[in-house]
Scaffold this motif. Structure first.
Motif, PDB file in Angstrom:
ATOM      1  N   GLY A  20      21.738  42.641  38.577  1.00  0.00           N
ATOM      2  CA  GLY A  20      21.372  43.805  39.375  1.00  0.00           C
ATOM      3  C   GLY A  20      21.041  45.017  38.513  1.00  0.00           C
ATOM      4  N   ARG A  21      21.916  45.313  37.540  1.00  0.00           N
ATOM      5  CA  ARG A  21      21.678  46.478  36.678  1.00  0.00           C
ATOM      6  C   ARG A  21      20.463  46.267  35.778  1.00  0.00           C
ATOM      7  NH1 ARG A  21      27.443  46.420  36.581  1.00  0.00           N
ATOM      8  NH2 ARG A  21      27.486  45.270  34.602  1.00  0.00           N
ATOM      9  N   ALA A  22      20.276  45.023  35.314  1.00  0.00           N
ATOM     10  CA  ALA A  22      19.101  44.731  34.494  1.00  0.00           C
ATOM     11  C   ALA A  22      17.830  44.915  35.304  1.00  0.00           C
ATOM     12  CB  ALA A  22      19.186  43.316  33.932  1.00  0.00           C
ATOM     13  N   ALA A  23      17.834  44.467  36.557  1.00  0.00           N
ATOM     14  CA  ALA A  23      16.655  44.618  37.418  1.00  0.00           C
ATOM     15  C   ALA A  23      16.349  46.102  37.649  1.00  0.00           C
ATOM     16  CB  ALA A  23      16.885  43.898  38.748  1.00  0.00           C
ATOM     17  N   ASP A  24      17.379  46.893  37.870  1.00  0.00           N
ATOM     18  CA  ASP A  24      17.178  48.337  38.048  1.00  0.00           C
ATOM     19  C   ASP A  24      16.584  48.960  36.784  1.00  0.00           C
ATOM     20  OD1 ASP A  24      18.170  48.230  40.608  1.00  0.00           O
ATOM     21  OD2 ASP A  24      20.199  48.853  40.051  1.00  0.00           O
ATOM     22  N   SER A  29      12.828  43.769  41.439  1.00  0.00           N
ATOM     23  CA  SER A  29      13.893  43.213  42.270  1.00  0.00           C
ATOM     24  C   SER A  29      14.708  42.209  41.469  1.00  0.00           C
ATOM     25  CB  SER A  29      13.303  42.533  43.505  1.00  0.00           C
ATOM     26  OG  SER A  29      12.572  41.378  43.133  1.00  0.00           O
ATOM     27  N   GLN A  30      15.936  41.992  41.907  1.00  0.00           N
ATOM     28  CA  GLN A  30      16.795  41.038  41.205  1.00  0.00           C
ATOM     29  C   GLN A  30      16.228  39.621  41.262  1.00  0.00           C
ATOM     30  OE1 GLN A  30      21.009  41.484  41.928  1.00  0.00           O
ATOM     31  NE2 GLN A  30      21.411  39.322  41.501  1.00  0.00           N
ATOM     32  N   PRO A  31      15.716  39.152  42.417  1.00  0.00           N
ATOM     33  CA  PRO A  31      15.130  37.798  42.433  1.00  0.00           C
ATOM     34  C   PRO A  31      13.951  37.659  41.467  1.00  0.00           C
ATOM     35  CG  PRO A  31      15.581  38.538  44.661  1.00  0.00           C
ATOM     36  CD  PRO A  31      15.804  39.725  43.775  1.00  0.00           C
ATOM     37  N   ALA A  32      13.122  38.724  41.346  1.00  0.00           N
ATOM     38  CA  ALA A  32      11.968  38.649  40.439  1.00  0.00           C
ATOM     39  C   ALA A  32      12.430  38.528  38.995  1.00  0.00           C
ATOM     40  CB  ALA A  32      11.081  39.879  40.615  1.00  0.00           C
ATOM     41  N   LEU A  33      13.460  39.304  38.644  1.00  0.00           N
ATOM     42  CA  LEU A  33      13.982  39.224  37.270  1.00  0.00           C
ATOM     43  C   LEU A  33      14.589  37.853  37.008  1.00  0.00           C
ATOM     44  CD1 LEU A  33      15.641  41.808  35.100  1.00  0.00           C
ATOM     45  CD2 LEU A  33      17.002  39.777  35.589  1.00  0.00           C
ATOM     46  N   SER A  34      15.370  37.349  37.969  1.00  0.00           N
ATOM     47  CA  SER A  34      16.006  36.045  37.798  1.00  0.00           C
ATOM     48  C   SER A  34      14.968  34.943  37.631  1.00  0.00           C
ATOM     49  CB  SER A  34      16.901  35.752  39.004  1.00  0.00           C
ATOM     50  OG  SER A  34      17.538  34.499  38.865  1.00  0.00           O
ATOM     51  N   MET A  35      13.873  35.013  38.398  1.00  0.00           N
ATOM     52  CA  MET A  35      12.826  34.003  38.301  1.00  0.00           C
ATOM     53  C   MET A  35      12.179  34.021  36.914  1.00  0.00           C
ATOM     54  SD  MET A  35       9.335  33.571  40.568  1.00  0.00           S
ATOM     55  CE  MET A  35       8.649  35.085  39.884  1.00  0.00           C
ATOM     56  N   GLN A  36      11.925  35.226  36.374  1.00  0.00           N
ATOM     57  CA  GLN A  36      11.309  35.321  35.056  1.00  0.00           C
ATOM     58  C   GLN A  36      12.243  34.781  33.971  1.00  0.00           C
ATOM     59  OE1 GLN A  36       8.217  36.305  34.082  1.00  0.00           O
ATOM     60  NE2 GLN A  36       7.630  36.453  36.255  1.00  0.00           N
ATOM     61  N   ILE A  37      13.548  35.002  34.121  1.00  0.00           N
ATOM     62  CA  ILE A  37      14.502  34.476  33.148  1.00  0.00           C
ATOM     63  C   ILE A  37      14.505  32.950  33.184  1.00  0.00           C
ATOM     64  CG2 ILE A  37      16.925  34.393  32.439  1.00  0.00           C
ATOM     65  CD1 ILE A  37      15.568  37.085  31.941  1.00  0.00           C
ATOM     66  N   ARG A  38      14.459  32.380  34.381  1.00  0.00           N
ATOM     67  CA  ARG A  38      14.430  30.916  34.504  1.00  0.00           C
ATOM     68  C   ARG A  38      13.139  30.357  33.904  1.00  0.00           C
ATOM     69  NH1 ARG A  38      18.488  28.709  37.287  1.00  0.00           N
ATOM     70  NH2 ARG A  38      19.696  30.014  38.744  1.00  0.00           N
TER      71      ARG A  38
END
Length: 313
Positions: A20-24, A29-38
């Motif tokens: 959450g803090r990384a996305a901010d 958005s948090q889902p967008a950041l998580s998808m890019q990490i995956r």
């Protein structure tokens, strides 16, 4: 294909260890950041993070990728800086980091001169401790820092600007002769007042006083020189004060300043930047502006990191 966006998102996650803090931090958005990490993990073929309900931890490989990603992002910013500032000196954004024992004493002199000489520069100042500044410099979040030298780091290039002598601040007494010179070894560790752990000024004071340890003041640690000087004025001890700070910090008749015997202890103050930075011409101009504000002439091109014989008085 690996992308700079993926590296930027992973760099934010490695710093915050929280999706959450990384996305901010990168404004997604948090889902967008998580998808890019995956997608980054899939591209590299390794797991970068351990996902837990309330925490994120980097794997061993993740820590190494984070270190390399930070360097790539920093060099990418340097590449952009080169394109934006090629042929022009001190224009656009300049992110300057500066330590607390220099910032309030030097900036009021330097900022007006810098603005007048380079009206197109957008100076952004960050004041914090040396280790924090070095971390932000290496990550590319700062362009240059002003601190006490030398600084550790093989990727760091530095240039000394001036030497700043240390004075002994003591409580004034009727029988005190301010012409008296004192050896650093004569400072009583039980009366030595220092800034808290993490301030380079604290380490320098202990080093210059030849093995003195502030055993009698082990529970005292101030966050500012102003607090230390108030303690000195009240008679609670003595401290080492950089000469650069004297005109601001010593406005109390209860405090006297004594010089040390030769060779007088001093700190070397200078600029430091990433070796990969293309903005060395800007940093030279900034250094010349700092020296001009102090009434000193810019030095000849340096050989190594030798400082100047002049002082900040």
């Amino acid at each position: 294909m690996l992308t700079l966006r993926q590296l930027r998102y992973f760099d934010a996650l490695a710093r915050h260890l929280h999706f959450g803090r990384a996305a901010d931090a990168v404004s997604v958005s948090q889902p967008a950041l998580s998808m890019q990490i995956r997608e980054l993990e899939a591209t590299l073929g390794i797991a970068l993070v351990e996902r837990q309900p309330n925490a994120v931890r980097l794997t061993e490989q993740g820590r190494e990728i984070a270190r390399r990603a930070a360097r790539i992002l920093a060099e990418t910013r340097d590449l952009l800086d080169y394109g934006r500032h090629a042929g022009e000196v001190l224009t656009g954004s300049l992110r300057l980091g500066i330590i607390p024992s220099i910032a309030p004493y030097l900036l009021p002199r330097v900022l007006p001169a810098l603005t007048q000489a380079y009206p197109n520069v957008d100076l952004q100042v960050r004041e914090t401790l040396t280790q924090g500044l070095l971390s932000e410099l290496n990550q590319g979040n700062l362009d240059v820092i002003l601190a006490a030298l030398p600084l550790e780091g093989t990727d760091i290039e530095s240039r000394a600007l001036f030497d700043d002598r240390f004075l002994l601040a003591v409580r004034n007494r009727p029988d005190l002769d301010e012409r008296t010179r004192v050896p650093p070894s004569s400072v009583d560790g039980s009366t030595l007042l220092l800034l808290e752990e993490g301030h380079c000024l604290r380490d320098q004071a202990l080093n210059y006083c030849e093995g003195v340890r502030p055993e009698g003041r082990s529970t005292f640690g101030a966050t500012s020189l102003s607090t230390v000087m108030q303690m000195v004025a009240a008679g609670y001890g003595v401290t080492l004060l950089p000469e650069l700070c004297a005109s601001v910090e010593v406005r109390d008749d209860r405090v006297s300043l004594l010089r040390f015997t030769d060779p007088q202890p001093q700190r070397s103050v200078g600029l430091a930047w990433r070796r990969s930075s293309p903005r060395k011409q800007d940093f030279d101009a900034l250094g010349a502006c700092i020296l001009g504000a102090l009434g000193q002439s810019p030095p000849a091109p340096p050989h190594g990191n030798r400082g100047l014989p002049a002082t900040a008085s």
